[in-house]
Design a protein around this motif. Structure first.
Motif, PDB file in Angstrom:
ATOM      1  N   LYS A  40       0.833  -1.211   0.000  1.00  0.00           N
ATOM      2  CA  LYS A  40       0.000   0.000   0.000  1.00  0.00           C
ATOM      3  C   LYS A  40       0.861   1.251   0.000  1.00  0.00           C
ATOM      4  O   LYS A  40       0.552   2.242  -0.675  1.00  0.00           O
ATOM      5  CB  LYS A  40      -0.921  -0.015   1.228  1.00  0.00           C
ATOM      6  CG  LYS A  40      -2.017   1.038   1.191  1.00  0.00           C
ATOM      7  CD  LYS A  40      -3.013   0.829   2.313  1.00  0.00           C
ATOM      8  CE  LYS A  40      -4.156   1.832   2.226  1.00  0.00           C
ATOM      9  NZ  LYS A  40      -5.169   1.617   3.280  1.00  0.00           N
ATOM     10  N   TYR A  46      -0.689   4.521  -7.463  1.00  0.00           N
ATOM     11  CA  TYR A  46      -1.743   3.887  -8.252  1.00  0.00           C
ATOM     12  C   TYR A  46      -2.806   3.185  -7.404  1.00  0.00           C
ATOM     13  O   TYR A  46      -3.816   2.745  -7.936  1.00  0.00           O
ATOM     14  CB  TYR A  46      -1.144   2.896  -9.261  1.00  0.00           C
ATOM     15  CG  TYR A  46      -0.307   1.782  -8.657  1.00  0.00           C
ATOM     16  CD1 TYR A  46      -0.900   0.624  -8.159  1.00  0.00           C
ATOM     17  CD2 TYR A  46       1.073   1.878  -8.599  1.00  0.00           C
ATOM     18  CE1 TYR A  46      -0.142  -0.394  -7.619  1.00  0.00           C
ATOM     19  CE2 TYR A  46       1.847   0.861  -8.066  1.00  0.00           C
ATOM     20  CZ  TYR A  46       1.242  -0.275  -7.574  1.00  0.00           C
ATOM     21  OH  TYR A  46       1.993  -1.298  -7.043  1.00  0.00           O
ATOM     22  N   ARG A  47      -2.599   3.088  -6.122  1.00  0.00           N
ATOM     23  CA  ARG A  47      -3.593   2.456  -5.259  1.00  0.00           C
ATOM     24  C   ARG A  47      -4.575   3.469  -4.670  1.00  0.00           C
ATOM     25  O   ARG A  47      -5.640   3.096  -4.198  1.00  0.00           O
ATOM     26  CB  ARG A  47      -2.905   1.690  -4.113  1.00  0.00           C
ATOM     27  CG  ARG A  47      -2.250   0.398  -4.548  1.00  0.00           C
ATOM     28  CD  ARG A  47      -1.501  -0.238  -3.396  1.00  0.00           C
ATOM     29  NE  ARG A  47      -0.937  -1.516  -3.753  1.00  0.00           N
ATOM     30  CZ  ARG A  47      -1.512  -2.697  -3.560  1.00  0.00           C
ATOM     31  NH1 ARG A  47      -2.709  -2.745  -3.007  1.00  0.00           N
ATOM     32  NH2 ARG A  47      -0.937  -3.812  -3.915  1.00  0.00           N
ATOM     33  N   GLU A  85      -9.734   4.787  -2.693  1.00  0.00           N
ATOM     34  CA  GLU A  85      -8.963   3.648  -3.172  1.00  0.00           C
ATOM     35  C   GLU A  85      -9.341   3.286  -4.602  1.00  0.00           C
ATOM     36  O   GLU A  85     -10.508   3.392  -5.002  1.00  0.00           O
ATOM     37  CB  GLU A  85      -9.201   2.428  -2.271  1.00  0.00           C
ATOM     38  CG  GLU A  85      -8.600   2.575  -0.888  1.00  0.00           C
ATOM     39  CD  GLU A  85      -8.849   1.361  -0.021  1.00  0.00           C
ATOM     40  OE1 GLU A  85      -8.109   1.184   0.955  1.00  0.00           O
ATOM     41  OE2 GLU A  85      -9.786   0.600  -0.304  1.00  0.00           O
ATOM     42  N   ALA A  86      -8.344   2.849  -5.359  1.00  0.00           N
ATOM     43  CA  ALA A  86      -8.577   2.410  -6.729  1.00  0.00           C
ATOM     44  C   ALA A  86      -9.343   1.090  -6.738  1.00  0.00           C
ATOM     45  O   ALA A  86      -9.267   0.295  -5.792  1.00  0.00           O
ATOM     46  CB  ALA A  86      -7.254   2.242  -7.456  1.00  0.00           C
ATOM     47  N   VAL A  88      -9.652  -2.644  -7.957  1.00  0.00           N
ATOM     48  CA  VAL A  88      -8.657  -3.665  -8.299  1.00  0.00           C
ATOM     49  C   VAL A  88      -9.329  -4.717  -9.174  1.00  0.00           C
ATOM     50  O   VAL A  88     -10.237  -5.421  -8.727  1.00  0.00           O
ATOM     51  CB  VAL A  88      -8.079  -4.322  -7.033  1.00  0.00           C
ATOM     52  CG1 VAL A  88      -6.986  -5.320  -7.414  1.00  0.00           C
ATOM     53  CG2 VAL A  88      -7.544  -3.272  -6.078  1.00  0.00           C
ATOM     54  N   THR A 103      -3.018  -7.901 -12.386  1.00  0.00           N
ATOM     55  CA  THR A 103      -3.880  -7.022 -11.602  1.00  0.00           C
ATOM     56  C   THR A 103      -3.852  -5.643 -12.242  1.00  0.00           C
ATOM     57  O   THR A 103      -2.773  -5.138 -12.570  1.00  0.00           O
ATOM     58  CB  THR A 103      -3.395  -6.927 -10.143  1.00  0.00           C
ATOM     59  OG1 THR A 103      -3.457  -8.217  -9.537  1.00  0.00           O
ATOM     60  CG2 THR A 103      -4.265  -5.983  -9.349  1.00  0.00           C
ATOM     61  N   TYR A 105      -5.183  -1.656 -11.712  1.00  0.00           N
ATOM     62  CA  TYR A 105      -5.743  -0.668 -10.802  1.00  0.00           C
ATOM     63  C   TYR A 105      -6.349   0.449 -11.645  1.00  0.00           C
ATOM     64  O   TYR A 105      -5.703   0.960 -12.574  1.00  0.00           O
ATOM     65  CB  TYR A 105      -4.654  -0.107  -9.888  1.00  0.00           C
ATOM     66  CG  TYR A 105      -4.058  -1.152  -8.979  1.00  0.00           C
ATOM     67  CD1 TYR A 105      -4.556  -1.355  -7.695  1.00  0.00           C
ATOM     68  CD2 TYR A 105      -2.997  -1.948  -9.407  1.00  0.00           C
ATOM     69  CE1 TYR A 105      -4.014  -2.326  -6.864  1.00  0.00           C
ATOM     70  CE2 TYR A 105      -2.452  -2.921  -8.585  1.00  0.00           C
ATOM     71  CZ  TYR A 105      -2.966  -3.103  -7.317  1.00  0.00           C
ATOM     72  OH  TYR A 105      -2.442  -4.070  -6.495  1.00  0.00           O
ATOM     73  N   LYS A 115      -2.513   1.435 -13.299  1.00  0.00           N
ATOM     74  CA  LYS A 115      -1.388   0.491 -13.271  1.00  0.00           C
ATOM     75  C   LYS A 115      -1.833  -0.862 -13.804  1.00  0.00           C
ATOM     76  O   LYS A 115      -2.890  -1.366 -13.436  1.00  0.00           O
ATOM     77  CB  LYS A 115      -0.880   0.324 -11.828  1.00  0.00           C
ATOM     78  CG  LYS A 115       0.247  -0.663 -11.636  1.00  0.00           C
ATOM     79  CD  LYS A 115       1.584  -0.098 -12.067  1.00  0.00           C
ATOM     80  CE  LYS A 115       2.729  -1.013 -11.675  1.00  0.00           C
ATOM     81  NZ  LYS A 115       4.043  -0.478 -12.107  1.00  0.00           N
TER      82      LYS A 115
END
Length: 374
Positions: A40, A46-47, A85-86, A88, A103, A105, A115
């Motif tokens: 994190k 990107y998160r 938060e992005a 996922v 994964t 984002y 990402k």
């Protein structure tokens, strides 16, 4: 030869047979202890997104956006988190010849891709594969880690027997390290004293780790605790004969329903049906730091009727004591069940466990090189 000397020999030779494997498992476990926090922090760009006073994009809208990033690959799920938060999106396929794990984002408000991450090159993914399989093929590596962990449990028990003081005078020396002594004595204390304190934590980590990989033990623990469900995850099937009644954009409709029903959710993960027989799975977690309280719900993709399951990964409100015990297994293993203090304890316990094969070998080597007294 006395009983204690026999136990000492058993302890020594078990250490020789499992030392390298135990070292790898412990070091990788130590590295993985703060995986969530480190990921994190390092992935902050990107998160995290700027929270907006706007609705999230629907799951199917995000699906269309992220699938353009990986042509020919199909998104498995999208997970919504907090307002900052992005989203996922997870892609994976483990069939031989067409394996992949990605994964993505994305911004939940406008769908901007932040990402694209190949998880096969992710540091913590590589660490985890070493922890589980020693970077060997799964069938081989898993078997070796199971045997080595069983041996390590026996070693911890024999180690406590060897540590146990014979009298009060000896007891005074067993709980602290004599830092001003010669290096051999310090090494001996590091092995014995730290090993004693570590054992009471690591033995639970070892047993919970065995439950992951050894189905026989998992079933034995579950049945002993009074469990009556299956431990094997099995997705219920949608009724394909009701295809004509199919709801338009069923995943989006369920997404709206989950938001209304789970206002306390920390994350909501929407799974897209893989086939025309698959159910729609929804995973709702009220605590982003742990997994054991997650609600796993399954719906017919045509009628949106909720489907029951006969395994422990169903609705949390339906979980009995034995079900909760097995659900807690991962969170106990990594210390997350006790929050950040639990993770810190797990980290240092793993670090000490990694040191034991080294200090144990040095004790053996020092005795081997020791000159006989006149």
């Amino acid at each position: 030869m006395t009983l204690k000397k026999i136990i000492g020999k058993v302890h020594l030779w078990l250490g020789f047979t499992s030392g390298i494997v135990v070292f790898i498992i412990a070091v990788t476990g130590c590295l993985y202890a703060f995986q969530a926090e480190i990921s994190k922090l390092t992935g902050k760009t990107y998160r995290q997104v700027a929270p907006q006073n706007a609705p999230y994009l629907q799951p199917t809208q995000l699906k269309d956006i992220v699938e353009k990033q990986l042509p020919g690959k199909h998104v498995h799920s999208v997970q919504y988190g907090a307002r900052d938060e992005a989203v996922v999106a997870t892609f994976y396929n483990f069939e031989p010849g067409n394996e992949y794990y990605y994964t993505i984002y994305a911004n939940p408000y406008d769908g901007a891709v932040l990402k694209v991450k190949n998880m096969d090159r992710d540091f913590f993914r590589i660490v985890l594969l070493g922890h589980y399989y020693l970077w060997l093929p799964e069938a081989v590596g898993q078997r070796i880690t199971i045997y080595a962990t069983i041996i390590f449990v026996v070693m911890m028990i024999t180690g406590i027997i060897l540590w146990w003081p014979g009298n009060k005078a000896a007891a005074k020396q067993r709980f602290s390290i004599k830092w001003n002594a010669a290096w051999r004595r310090k090494n001996y204390d590091l092995h014995n004293v730290l090993g004693f304190y570590m054992t009471w934590v690591v033995i639970f980590m070892a047993i919970t780790g065995l439950i992951f990989g050894w189905q026989l033990l998992a079933n034995a623990v579950y049945k002993t605790a009074g469990g009556k469900k299956s431990l094997t995850y099995q997705e219920p099937l949608s009724v394909i004969t009701k295809l004509a009644q199919a709801s338009a954009l069923p995943v989006d409709k369920l997404w709206g329903q989950m938001q209304r029903e789970h206002k306390d959710a920390a994350t909501i993960e929407m799974h897209f049906p893989a086939t025309d027989k698959s159910a729609i799975e929804v995973a709702v977690n009220t605590d982003a730091a742990t997994y054991w309280k997650t609600d796993y719900r399954f719906f017919d993709q045509y009628t949106l009727k909720e489907l029951p399951v006969n395994h422990i990964y169903g609705r949390f409100k339906d979980a009995k004591g034995a079900d909760k015990l097995l659900r807690m297994n991962y969170d106990i293993h990594v210390g997350a069940i006790a929050g950040l203090p639990g993770k810190i304890v797990a980290f240092f316990a793993s670090l000490i466990a990694a040191s034991l094969p080294i200090t144990g070998f040095m004790i053996w080597w020092g005795r081997r090189k020791k000159k006989p007294s006149r």
